[in-house]
Motif scaffolding. Structure first.
Motif, PDB file in Angstrom:
ATOM      1  N   LEU A 316       8.147  -1.910  -2.768  1.00 48.56           N
ATOM      2  CA  LEU A 316       7.585  -1.695  -1.278  1.00 48.56           C
ATOM      3  C   LEU A 316       7.759  -2.427  -0.752  1.00 48.56           C
ATOM      4  N   LEU A 317       7.741  -3.680  -0.574  1.00 48.90           N
ATOM      5  CA  LEU A 317       8.054  -4.312   0.232  1.00 48.90           C
ATOM      6  C   LEU A 317       9.543  -4.368   0.577  1.00 48.90           C
ATOM      7  N   MET A 318      10.489  -4.147  -0.322  1.00 50.99           N
ATOM      8  CA  MET A 318      11.883  -4.652  -0.248  1.00 50.99           C
ATOM      9  C   MET A 318      12.244  -3.188   0.327  1.00 50.99           C
ATOM     10  N   TYR A 319      11.632  -2.148  -0.139  1.00 56.18           N
ATOM     11  CA  TYR A 319      12.121  -0.816   0.280  1.00 56.18           C
ATOM     12  C   TYR A 319      11.653  -1.094   2.176  1.00 56.18           C
ATOM     13  N   SER A 320      10.591  -1.240   2.651  1.00 55.72           N
ATOM     14  CA  SER A 320      10.033  -1.197   4.381  1.00 55.72           C
ATOM     15  C   SER A 320      10.638  -2.622   5.115  1.00 55.72           C
ATOM     16  N   PHE A 321      11.537  -3.275   4.296  1.00 55.47           N
ATOM     17  CA  PHE A 321      12.060  -4.723   4.963  1.00 55.47           C
ATOM     18  C   PHE A 321      13.546  -3.836   5.254  1.00 55.47           C
ATOM     19  N   CYS A 322      14.144  -3.052   4.188  1.00 52.47           N
ATOM     20  CA  CYS A 322      15.139  -2.745   4.802  1.00 52.47           C
ATOM     21  C   CYS A 322      15.320  -1.741   5.767  1.00 52.47           C
ATOM     22  N   VAL A 323      14.095  -0.889   5.458  1.00 58.93           N
ATOM     23  CA  VAL A 323      14.236   0.271   6.904  1.00 58.93           C
ATOM     24  C   VAL A 323      13.950  -0.502   7.490  1.00 58.93           C
ATOM     25  N   SER A 324      13.150  -1.309   8.625  1.00 55.48           N
ATOM     26  CA  SER A 324      12.676  -1.476   9.482  1.00 55.48           C
ATOM     27  C   SER A 324      14.232  -2.566   9.873  1.00 55.48           C
ATOM     28  N   GLY A 325      14.984  -3.762   9.092  1.00 57.23           N
ATOM     29  CA  GLY A 325      15.962  -4.375   9.792  1.00 57.23           C
ATOM     30  C   GLY A 325      16.958  -3.153   9.671  1.00 57.23           C
ATOM     31  N   ALA A 326      17.144  -2.167   9.146  1.00 57.90           N
ATOM     32  CA  ALA A 326      18.702  -1.571   9.420  1.00 57.90           C
ATOM     33  C   ALA A 326      18.419  -0.978  11.153  1.00 57.90           C
ATOM     34  N   TRP A 754      -8.727   8.888   5.238  1.00 59.93           N
ATOM     35  CA  TRP A 754      -8.533  10.611   4.922  1.00 59.93           C
ATOM     36  C   TRP A 754      -8.335  10.394   3.414  1.00 59.93           C
ATOM     37  N   LYS A 755      -7.293   9.879   2.456  1.00 55.85           N
ATOM     38  CA  LYS A 755      -6.555  10.298   1.398  1.00 55.85           C
ATOM     39  C   LYS A 755      -7.533   9.106  -0.123  1.00 55.85           C
ATOM     40  N   GLY A 756      -8.365   8.126   0.877  1.00 58.23           N
ATOM     41  CA  GLY A 756      -8.985   7.463  -0.630  1.00 58.23           C
ATOM     42  C   GLY A 756      -8.517   6.579  -1.010  1.00 58.23           C
ATOM     43  N   ARG A 757      -6.698   5.760  -0.553  1.00 55.88           N
ATOM     44  CA  ARG A 757      -6.239   5.618  -1.382  1.00 55.88           C
ATOM     45  C   ARG A 757      -6.239   4.177  -1.268  1.00 55.88           C
ATOM     46  N   GLU A 758      -6.164   3.004  -1.901  1.00 61.57           N
ATOM     47  CA  GLU A 758      -6.035   1.285  -1.498  1.00 61.57           C
ATOM     48  C   GLU A 758      -5.348   1.094  -0.919  1.00 61.57           C
ATOM     49  N   GLU A 759      -5.827  -0.120  -0.012  1.00 65.44           N
ATOM     50  CA  GLU A 759      -5.797  -0.738   1.560  1.00 65.44           C
ATOM     51  C   GLU A 759      -3.738  -1.429   0.471  1.00 65.44           C
ATOM     52  N   THR A 760      -3.945  -1.679  -0.551  1.00 63.25           N
ATOM     53  CA  THR A 760      -3.294  -2.779  -0.663  1.00 63.25           C
ATOM     54  C   THR A 760      -1.603  -2.799  -0.635  1.00 63.25           C
ATOM     55  N   PRO A 761      -0.692  -0.897  -0.727  1.00 64.00           N
ATOM     56  CA  PRO A 761      -0.303  -0.681  -0.448  1.00 64.00           C
ATOM     57  C   PRO A 761       0.569  -0.886   0.803  1.00 64.00           C
ATOM     58  N   MET A 762      -0.907  -0.662   2.341  1.00 62.20           N
ATOM     59  CA  MET A 762      -0.350   0.000   3.399  1.00 62.20           C
ATOM     60  C   MET A 762       0.065  -1.995   3.727  1.00 62.20           C
ATOM     61  N   ILE A 763      -0.502  -2.844   3.322  1.00 58.16           N
ATOM     62  CA  ILE A 763      -0.590  -4.397   4.034  1.00 58.16           C
ATOM     63  C   ILE A 763       0.815  -4.428   3.712  1.00 58.16           C
ATOM     64  N   VAL A 764       1.375  -3.839   1.707  1.00 62.28           N
ATOM     65  CA  VAL A 764       2.344  -4.756   1.783  1.00 62.28           C
ATOM     66  C   VAL A 764       3.938  -3.683   2.536  1.00 62.28           C
ATOM     67  N   LEU A 765       3.416  -2.661   2.652  1.00 62.76           N
ATOM     68  CA  LEU A 765       4.475  -1.402   3.509  1.00 62.76           C
ATOM     69  C   LEU A 765       4.097  -2.205   5.054  1.00 62.76           C
ATOM     70  N   ALA A 766       3.372  -2.870   5.154  1.00 66.35           N
ATOM     71  CA  ALA A 766       3.049  -3.549   7.061  1.00 66.35           C
ATOM     72  C   ALA A 766       4.427  -4.920   7.154  1.00 66.35           C
ATOM     73  N   SER A 767       3.861  -5.425   6.176  1.00 65.04           N
ATOM     74  CA  SER A 767       4.565  -6.827   6.470  1.00 65.04           C
ATOM     75  C   SER A 767       5.613  -6.951   5.605  1.00 65.04           C
ATOM     76  N   GLY A 768       6.963  -5.990   5.323  1.00 67.73           N
ATOM     77  CA  GLY A 768       7.827  -5.225   4.304  1.00 67.73           C
ATOM     78  C   GLY A 768       8.883  -5.062   6.064  1.00 67.73           C
ATOM     79  N   LEU A 769       7.885  -4.198   7.251  1.00 64.77           N
ATOM     80  CA  LEU A 769       7.747  -3.594   7.834  1.00 64.77           C
ATOM     81  C   LEU A 769       8.021  -4.831   9.022  1.00 64.77           C
TER      82      LEU A 769
END
Length: 791
Positions: A316-326, A754-769
């Motif tokens: 997830l970190l790599m994917y978000s990094f690539c999207v933001s970098g592009a 709203w979705k009640g999901r774990e926050e960790t993936p969102m933090i990883v996503l944000a860090s990659g972005l």
């Protein structure tokens, strides 16, 4: 003025404190189902377990080098965003994640590279304590753009001074006389790279050393929470938990059995349970704690699950990094995508209502959380949809809306400055008042009785040696009994407060000598970088204020996850306005330098203690972290100066992409407190805003002191009270930045609430972005310096 360092997790919606500039202080570590910050500070993890872990290699070359590398990348990213909007982040948790992935993924490859690498331990198992060193070093390098003033104070000195504010003595300095001749028309104190490095090195050490004597009090005895540090410890435990083998695996299995027996006997070991067992269920099942898993098959299943989890986070970190970098690379060739007129061309061209769909700004909004970003959006509406049209139509700001000097953009910043000052003074005043109230309630009656019965001398001795050892003087709860510990010390002795083994502690002699040398070096560096501008006496006063106010900052960081370095620097500027000679041509520059020194000290002390909390929970050596922080700070100071010089040489500062808004807030504050007149009609609006937000901040403080029905602190309505800092940031930044961040905050709310999901993936996503745009901006820097044309 500059923002405060951000945490790794966003503040939950029921948080009770407003944080610093650009959401830096609004990042309160928490998990999905249970906030760390809402838990009372308890006791320490099992001391015998930590003692065995403390015998592992603590300061390794591979951990130091990897921490420096990650820190340099974060440094580039923070300089980029700091010059744009003033926002930076320490990225402690992403650093730990990257360090773990690097050594786990490349372990086999490193072993195959030969004995040369094996000599440095590249092929050995990567431990928790090494990961603590990695994130400590990376954070110390990465935050130097803020700590050394390269996103606020230095741009204000170089680009925003008026000709009459430029010190006369500067023109006598042969190193900067040529630069002054070039910049004389617009003012400014342009410093060569050598003096920027000297200034940065002078500021980066003394706060680290001063944090050492504070550690014993705030971490070991008072057990302040330091939510981001605790969350980072949890993350490292999650990453390494499923990979334990050999002796360490046996130790953890024994620890799990001890926890079971303690639960049965109702022994209070709150901090261990919070760190290892009371976190979100999703994270707990990956933590490697096999409390609920019996047998080898269960442990194997747990290992597999943990390995799959961290690999998914890395992907997830790599994917978000690539999207933001592009996006960042495309934006260089198509710069129009930075300003999309979503509300029409008229509002875009005249009133600056654009959207900058930067993935990094969305990531920043995710980390800030919905409460902060919505408050920032409120500030944008108040500033750019209400005050800006009023100032323009009334003729108080006759220039273009986007002009800092004659337009409503510069007019608005005075109102936002008044809000920030009011919020900072009330908040810092409460930090001073809280322990005073506690001491008065706890010792007042007995002191009065002792004074009447036994005299002044005995009463003073009793006050200086209170019996309630290990109790935080800022805890205003009704329970005034000292906490009791049921744990043993590292050597098996009963001890109230567990600490690291003596050979892992920083000695008193080292601390005293280090503090003396670093303070002396700071005075020397400031005098050499700015000869004849700020007297030695005023430099010493700035250092004294820095040390004193950093205690307030550390305590605030430990309790609320905010380090109010912006308020601390503003308070220093106000004090220096009283001691600087009236009418001095150097008054503005002296004011800026003093504020920068105090901000650096508070930031460095808070950073190290946040990291020391992580290490304390995981059994890492404080001495290794201390030396890692010193090395990282020195490297970060040099890198920050070089990176800052690169950006300012290639891009126009201020202007276009890099508006350095915090630099304007710094210079406006200096001019305000040194007696410069205000623009038309700003005094009335600023006074009204300051009074209103003083009341609002006081209301938030009162609400934060209340208790809910479940016993946690903070009334339910506190998140709905606008925070002064967040509103002010939304006012002095153009709406294009705020809109994207608000989108990120709402995305985080949708995912976790709203979705009640774990926050960790969102933090990883944000860090990659954030990392993607920040690092690929280096490529854009090269393209711009090479004159590559836009489409």
């Amino acid at each position: 003025m500059a923002p405060d360092r951000g945490g790794s997790y966003s503040r939950p919606s029921d948080a009770s404190e407003e944080d610093g500039d650009l959401g830096q202080e609004e990042n309160l570590a928490h998990t999905t189902s249970r906030s760390i910050a809402q838990e009372p500070s308890g006791q320490e993890p099992d001391p015998s377990f930590l003692a065995q872990r403390s015998e592992q290699p603590q300061f390794t070359v591979r951990a130091l080098l990897l921490g420096l590398l990650i820190g340099v990348l974060i440094n580039f990213s923070n300089t980029y965003f700091g010059l744009q909007t003033g926002w930076i982040s320490g990225m402690a948790m992403p650093s730990a994640l990257i360090g773990f992935a690097y050594f786990k993924g490349l372990r086999a490859l490193m072993c195959q590279l030969g004995d040369g690498f094996a000599r440095f331990g590249w092929g050995e198992e990567f431990s928790e304590v090494e990961n603590v060193l990695v994130q400590t070093v990376a954070g110390s390098v990465g935050t130097m753009p803020l700590g050394c003033g390269f996103v606020g104070v230095v741009p204000a000195l170089e680009f925003l001074l008026k000709p009459e504010e430029t010190p006369e003595s500067a023109s006598k300095d042969p190193d900067i006389i040529a630069a002054l001749a070039v910049s004389r028309e617009g003012g400014g104190l342009r410093l060569p790279l050598s003096k920027l490095i000297l200034w940065a090195l002078g500021l980066c050490f003394f706060g680290v050393v001063f944090a050492v004597p504070l550690r014993r009090e705030v971490i070991v005895r008072e057990k302040l929470r330091f939510p981001s540090g605790t969350a980072t410890a949890l993350m490292i435990g999650v990453l390494h938990g499923g990979e334990k083998t050999g002796v360490e695996g046996e130790v953890e299995e024994q620890q799990a059995q001890r926890r079971k027996s303690r639960k049965t006997s109702h022994v209070d070991n709150e901090e261990e349970e919070r760190l290892m067992g009371d976190m979100s269920p999703e994270m707990f099942q990956h933590s490697g704690d096999n409390t609920d898993t019996e047998g080898d098959d269960g442990r194997g299943l747990q290992k597999t699950k943990s390995k799959e989890d961290w690999k998914a986070q890395i992907r997830l970190l790599m994917y978000s990094f690539c999207v933001s970098g592009a996006y960042t690379l495309i934006s260089y060739f198509v710069p129009q995508i930075h300003s999309i007129p979503i509300l029409g061309t008229h509002l875009s061209n005249v009133w600056l209502w654009n959207l900058n769909p930067s993935p990094a700004y969305v990531g920043q909004g995710i980390i800030m959380g919905p409460a902060t970003t919505i408050h920032m959006f409120l500030g944008a509406i108040l500033g750019w949809a209400v005050l800006s049209p009023i100032a323009t139509f009334k003729g108080w700001a006759s220039g273009d809306v986007g002009d800092w000097n004659t337009g409503s953009k510069g007019w608005i910043v005075w109102i936002s400055l008044a809000i920030m000052l009011a919020d900072a003074i009330v908040s810092l005043g409460w930090l001073v008042l809280r322990p005073t109230i506690w001491y008065a309630r706890t010792y007042g009656p007995s002191l009065f009785h002792t004074l009447r019965e036994k005299g002044l001398k005995h009463s003073f001795t009793h006050l200086m040696s209170p019996s309630t050892r290990g109790y935080s003087p800022v805890n205003l709860s009704e329970d005034t009994e000292p906490r009791k510990s049921h744990s043993a010390g590292y050597d098996g002795r009963e001890d109230e407060d567990y600490d690291a083994p003596p050979h892992h502690l920083i000695g008193t002699k080292t601390t005293l000598i280090g503090l003396t040398l670093t303070l002396a070096f700071c005075v020397f560096a400031v005098q050499l970088a700015f000869p004849g501008i700020i007297p030695v006496g005023l430099t010493l006063l700035a250092l004294a204020l820095a040390l004193l106010l950093s205690i307030m900052g550390v305590r605030a960081l430990g309790e609320t996850d905010l380090n109010p370095v912006s308020g601390i620097s503003k308070l220093t500027q106000l004090i220096f306005a009283l001691v600087t000679p009236t009418g001095s041509r150097n008054a503005v520059v002296i004011n800026l330098l003093a504020g920068g020194i105090s901000e650096a000290g508070a930031l460095q002390a808070g950073d190290l203690l946040q990291d020391l909390k992580t290490g304390h929970l995981l059994g890492a050596s404080p001495k290794a972290q201390f030396w890692g922080q010193l090395i990282g700070s020195g490297v970060g100071a040099v890198v920050s100066a070089v990176v800052y010089k690169l950006y300012t040489k290639v891009y126009k500062i201020p202007g276009g992409m890099f508006q350095v808004p915090t630099g304007f807030v710094w210079i406006f504050t200096a001019r305000l407190v040194t007696g410069e007149g205000l623009p038309p009609n700003t005094a009335e609006f600023a006074a009204a805003a300051a009074i209103f937000w003083s009341c609002i901040t006081a209301l938030r403080i009162c609400g934060s002191s209340l208790r809910k029905s479940d016993g946690t602190k903070g009334a339910n309505w506190v998140p709905y009270v606008p925070g002064g800092i967040a509103v002010a940031v939304g006012m002095y930044n153009t709406p294009s930045f705020t809109l994207a961040r608000t989108a990120g905050g709402l995305l985080a709310w949708w995912w976790t609430r709203w979705k009640g999901r774990e926050e960790t993936p969102m933090i990883v996503l944000a860090s990659g972005l954030i990392l993607g745009e920040g690092l690929v901006s280096i490529v854009n820097l090269g393209l711009a310096s090479g004159g590559v044309p836009h489409f």
